[in-house]
Design an enzyme around this catalytic site. Structure first.
Site, PDB file in Angstrom:
ATOM      1  N   HIS A  86      -0.574  68.172  -3.308  1.00 41.56           N
ATOM      2  CA  HIS A  86      -0.277  69.347  -2.493  1.00 41.56           C
ATOM      3  C   HIS A  86       0.094  68.828  -1.108  1.00 41.56           C
ATOM      4  CE1 HIS A  86      -2.890  71.665  -5.516  1.00 41.56           C
ATOM      5  NE2 HIS A  86      -1.620  71.910  -5.746  1.00 41.56           N
ATOM      6  N   GLU A  89      -2.221  69.056   1.860  1.00 42.73           N
ATOM      7  CA  GLU A  89      -3.556  68.456   1.766  1.00 42.73           C
ATOM      8  C   GLU A  89      -3.386  66.965   2.024  1.00 42.73           C
ATOM      9  OE1 GLU A  89      -5.018  69.775  -2.054  1.00 42.73           O
ATOM     10  OE2 GLU A  89      -4.560  71.853  -1.543  1.00 42.73           O
ATOM     11  N   HIS A 216      -7.442  65.731  -3.202  1.00 45.99           N
ATOM     12  CA  HIS A 216      -7.020  67.027  -2.630  1.00 45.99           C
ATOM     13  C   HIS A 216      -7.859  67.378  -1.403  1.00 45.99           C
ATOM     14  CE1 HIS A 216      -4.388  68.756  -5.902  1.00 45.99           C
ATOM     15  NE2 HIS A 216      -4.843  67.658  -6.482  1.00 45.99           N
ATOM     16  N   GLU A 308     -11.954  66.826  -4.033  1.00 48.75           N
ATOM     17  CA  GLU A 308     -11.680  67.702  -2.894  1.00 48.75           C
ATOM     18  C   GLU A 308     -12.408  67.090  -1.714  1.00 48.75           C
ATOM     19  OE1 GLU A 308      -9.775  70.420  -2.920  1.00 48.75           O
ATOM     20  OE2 GLU A 308      -9.366  70.389  -5.065  1.00 48.75           O
TER      21      GLU A 308
HETATM   22  C1  GEM Z   1      -7.285  72.893  -7.034  1.00 50.44           C
HETATM   23  S1  GEM Z   1      -7.589  71.500  -7.976  1.00 50.44           S
HETATM   24  C2  GEM Z   1      -9.361  71.430  -8.164  1.00 50.44           C
HETATM   25  C3  GEM Z   1     -10.042  72.654  -8.641  1.00 50.44           C
HETATM   26  N1  GEM Z   1      -9.916  72.854 -10.021  1.00 50.44           N
HETATM   27  C4  GEM Z   1     -10.437  73.960 -10.645  1.00 50.44           C
HETATM   28  N2  GEM Z   1     -10.325  74.062 -11.944  1.00 50.44           N
HETATM   29  N3  GEM Z   1     -11.049  74.861  -9.992  1.00 50.44           N
HETATM   30  C5  GEM Z   1      -5.957  73.513  -7.306  1.00 50.44           C
HETATM   31  O1  GEM Z   1      -5.001  72.841  -7.682  1.00 50.44           O
HETATM   32  O2  GEM Z   1      -5.915  74.733  -7.158  1.00 50.44           O
HETATM   33  C6  GEM Z   1      -7.612  72.866  -5.607  1.00 50.44           C
HETATM   34  C7  GEM Z   1      -6.672  72.218  -4.670  1.00 50.44           C
HETATM   35  O3  GEM Z   1      -5.538  72.605  -4.542  1.00 50.44           O
HETATM   36  O4  GEM Z   1      -7.071  71.280  -3.977  1.00 50.44           O
HETATM   37 ZN    ZN Z   2      -4.853  70.701  -3.806  1.00 49.52          ZN
END
Ligand code: GEM
Ligand code: ZN
Length: 371
Positions: A86, A89, A216, A308
């Site tokens: 992303h 991020e 992320h 995260e």
């Molecule tokens: C998330 S990725 C991590 C979370 N995964 C779940 N299943 N909740 C995404 O892609 O939405 C968060 C992010 O963007 O960092």
């Molecule tokens: Zn992300």
């Protein structure tokens, strides 16, 4: 040599020794320069290669660390780190650059732990999977609070919703009998994914990766598969059901290794959320379809978790050093995990390598294959 010149050279050397590592955000050109700088400082243990290009034509560069870069050695596992999927991020991108500089520097300093890690492991680092999104986010900069642009790629597609949905096959197989490993790619998969996703899928297929993390931001927690809950189709993202893989024990262990080696992730209270031990099953947090993590598990031998790493997706430059110190040990310990458990070679009666041999672990309904 004149006294003046020698004094100057001493000063230069002193400065080089004590000059602090600079913590800053790296735009694309700066990122590329930094990767080449590390490669030039550690040419014998690194290699730079590109796995493809973004929508706008930026290279997706990987920095590889190994005692024999470019070569797969028997019994030397392949691991990867992916950052900045992303574009907004950005901490993962900076941490992976810091990690690259750290590995190179500590190898040069003959740090035994790092030398051993590089000798026994082939480490692939992709600091940015979404360089176009990053540039869009960085043009706004970290100063503007609230929603940042640049999460998606230049075609406005969320790359963590862009992988082929193998979970649906697997749920079908679960009901009707069939495997949940090495599920094939759908026909014409290339035409259904973005260039960044296609590059990463080809990359995942060209190395026998066995361990990976996808970095992320927006929360502080180590997230493990499955990301998609079986009820996703009916209840959509509101369905939050713990959806463990057959390797749940191992995934929880891997996630905990990261969270406990991290400065504060394991405490659980972060960014207004509470996650016991600083870990969570993806689907029990919220269900997500076509993510990269589940694809790794269902299509390849690779066990990937999603990290995260910061409440603020685009932290201020002044926060980068604290973040690096909070993550450094965790990033190293996670890589070291690849040497736990069993490794070996599958040979036939004539002692020849058997490639593609299926390895089943009794009690775990998920096979891996020999490389
Ligand atoms: C998330 S990725 C991590 C979370 N995964 C779940 N299943 N909740 C995404 O892609 O939405 C968060 C992010 O963007 O960092
Ligand atoms: Zn992300």
């Amino acid at each position: 040599m004149s006294d003046l010149l020698s004094a100057f050279l001493h000063l230069l050397l002193l400065f080089k020794l004590v000059a602090p590592v600079t913590f800053r955000h790296h735009r694309y050109d700066d990122l590329v320069r930094t990767l080449y700088k590390v490669h030039n400082q550690c040419p014998y243990i690194t290699r730079i290669y590109s796995i493809g290009r973004s929508v706008k034509g930026r290279h997706l560069y990987v920095l590889e660390f190994s005692d024999y870069p470019g070569i797969h050695e028997a019994l030397e596992p392949e691991v990867k780190y992916v950052g900045n999927m992303h574009g907004d991020e950005v901490l993962g991108r900076e941490l992976l650059l810091q990690l690259s500089e750290f590995l190179c520097e500590e190898f040069r300093n003959q740090n035994q732990r790092i030398t051993r890690l590089i000798q026994e492991t082939r480490i692939h680092i992709l600091p940015s999977m979404n360089p176009d999104g990053y540039e869009a986010a960085a043009n706004r900069g970290p100063k503007i609070p609230g929603h940042l642009v640049g999460r998606n790629n230049a075609n406005e597609v969320d790359l963590n919703r862009n992988f082929p949905d193998l979970n649906t096959y697997f749920y079908y197989n679960e009901k009707h009998g069939g495997p949940n490993h090495h599920l094939p790619l759908p026909d014409n998969w290339e035409s259904q994914v973005e260039p960044e996703t296609e590059a990463v899928i080809r990359w995942m297929r060209s190395f026998n990766f066995v361990l990976s993390a996808n970095l992320h931001g927006g929360a502080v927690v180590a997230n493990y598969p499955y990301d998609k809950s079986p009820g996703h189709r009916f209840r959509n993202a509101h369905s939050t059901t713990n959806s463990p893989t057959p390797d749940d024990k191992l995934f929880r262990k891997l996630a905990k290794v990261y969270s406990y080696a991290h400065g504060w992730m394991h405490q659980g209270w972060n960014c207004g959320d509470y996650f016991p031990d600083g870990i969570t099953n993806g689907a029990s947090w919220y269900s997500l379809s076509k993510g990269m993590q589940d694809f790794n598990y269902l299509h390849t031998n690779c066990f990937e978790i999603t990290l995260e790493l910061s409440c603020n997706k685009f932290p201020r430059q002044e926060e980068l050093q604290r973040e690096w110190l909070g993550n450094r040990e965790a990033l190293i310990q996670f890589l070291e995990q690849v040497h736990h458990g069993i490794k070996g070679m599958v040979l036939d009666e004539n002692h020849h390598n058997l490639t593609g041999a299926v390895i089943s672990v009794s009690g775990i309904n998920h096979d891996v294959t020999a490389d």
